[in-house]
Design a protein around this motif. Structure first.
Motif, mmCIF file in Angstrom:
data_model
loop_
_atom_site.group_PDB
_atom_site.id
_atom_site.type_symbol
_atom_site.label_atom_id
_atom_site.label_comp_id
_atom_site.label_asym_id
_atom_site.label_seq_id
_atom_site.Cartn_x
_atom_site.Cartn_y
_atom_site.Cartn_z
ATOM 1 N N ALA A 72 2.886 2.952 116.463
ATOM 2 C CA ALA A 72 2.966 4.413 116.288
ATOM 3 C C ALA A 72 2.259 5.119 117.440
ATOM 4 O O ALA A 72 2.760 6.111 117.978
ATOM 5 N N PRO A 116 -2.268 8.367 114.767
ATOM 6 C CA PRO A 116 -0.859 7.959 114.776
ATOM 7 C C PRO A 116 -0.400 7.347 113.456
ATOM 8 O O PRO A 116 0.756 7.537 113.048
ATOM 9 N N THR A 131 1.104 10.349 109.685
ATOM 10 C CA THR A 131 0.660 10.651 111.041
ATOM 11 C C THR A 131 0.058 12.052 110.993
ATOM 12 O O THR A 131 0.603 12.918 110.313
#
Ligand SMILES: O=P(O)(O)OC[C@H]1O[C@](O)(COP(=O)(O)O)[C@@H](O)[C@@H]1O
Ligand SMILES: [Mg+2]
Ligand SMILES: [Mg+2]
Length: 336
Positions: A72, A116, A131
């Protein structure tokens, strides 16, 4: 039948709220939307794609990084690097901030701070994760490299903040200081649609959200507040209901919709609490205040705290305003 407005349409329509707007913030929000879609796609097939489990390294927090934390993080950085809206980025997963100093970035006016992948302990067990993002206008001169000062700004200077929650449905919820708006992702069409305009949190709720497993480590005032929540008193909706998912984004989202309080206090195990001021507490504080709620460290408004370090932690009390007031009163009473 009138179709729902897309996130892209909503961002453009609301650009008029900013007389100085040149479209960079709108473009930046669109980049975050794109990166969110990419992460969502990976999360939905996490078990199949061999992206669950630890990555084998520790992050600056001393936590074992999960493969999805790294994935991510990479996806948000590469998406934002490909576009020219930001001049720097800081992340939970990286010790230092990144300076985007090449031609297309050095004159950009915004910096982004991200968590993230929030709720990392829930990735492998198919529980909602998220997130979180926070956006500031730089304080350094455009054309010069960003500095740490561009990131260490008090929360009330945020120009936008939000989160994605990857749950039963995937949603993007954000504010630019004109209310809080929620968009639900339609994977069939590949777009986010406005599903929760002008989200407001109840002044008082029935849900308290705290990891009671840490009870022995908690300050006396917090212990007394938990006991108060559990007492029988129908006149004040008590006992309240305990709900704790263990993903800040998911616990926050539920409380935003239903009313409630989320608490991650300081404690003997975590003298400053666990959550990070810059990319967890500040963005959630901006959202909850825009929705009519409150966020503090038990004493001070989160968004008035002047950060001194990129990864600093603070105690976090966030949610329905009357519930945060109540919890703060217990802290004052026990001088915690
Ligand atoms: O397991 P604990 O100590 O209750 O902590 C849970 C909290 O920690 C977090 O997982 C921290 O965030 P990250 O997963 O991004 O590190 C929050 O999402 C959550 O609210
Ligand atoms: Mg987090
Ligand atoms: Mg995280």
């Amino acid at each position: 039948m009138e179709r729902h407005i897309t996130l892209g349409e909503f961002i453009i329509q609301n650009q008029k709220d900013f007389p100085y707007a040149k479209g960079e913030l709108s473009a930046l929000l669109s980049s975050i939307r794109l990166a969110g879609k990419m992460v969502n796609q990976e999360i939905n097939k996490a078990g199949l794609a061999n992206i669950i489990g630890a990555a084998g390294v520790e992050n600056v927090q001393g936590e074992a990084q999960q493969k999805l934390d790294v994935l991510a993080n990479d996806m948000f950085i590469s998406t934002l690097r490909k576009r020219g809206e930001i001049c720097g980025l800081a992340s939970e997963e990286m010790e230092e901030h990144i300076v985007f100093n090449d031609e297309i970035h050095s004159n950009a006016r915004y910096v982004v701070l991200i968590d993230p992948l929030d709720g990392s302990s829930n990735i492998d067990v198919n529980v909602s994760v998220g997130t979180i993002f926070s956006i500031f206008r730089r304080v350094s001169e455009p054309g010069t490299p960003v500095t740490l000062e561009d990131f260490l700004q008090p929360g009330h200077k945020q120009v936008a903040a939000g989160y994605l929650v990857y749950g039963t449905s995937t949603m993007l919820v954000y504010t630019t200081g004109n209310g809080v708006h929620g968009f639900t992702y339609d994977p069939g069409i590949g777009s986010f649609f406005l599903s929760h305009p002008n989200m407001r949190v109840k002044e008082n709720g029935k849900i308290y959200s705290i990891n009671e497993g840490n009870y022995v480590h908690m300050p006396e005032g917090v212990k007394k507040y938990i006991k108060w929540c559990q007492e029988l008193d129908p006149a004040t909706n008590r006992p309240l209901t305990s709900r704790y998912i263990g993903s800040l984004v998911a616990d926050f989202h539920r409380n935003l919709l239903k009313g409630g309080i989320y608490i991650y206090p300081k404690g003997t195990k975590a003298p400053k609490g666990k959550l990070r001021l810059l990319y967890e507490c500040n963005p959630m504080a901006f959202l909850i205040e825009q929705a009519g709620g409150k966020a503090s460290d038990g004493h001070t408004r989160i968004m008035d705290i002047l950060p001194t370090e990129l990864h600093e932690r603070v105690p976090f009390f966030c949610g329905s305003s009357e519930m945060v007031d109540q919890a703060e009163a217990f802290l004052r009473e026990y001088q915690d």
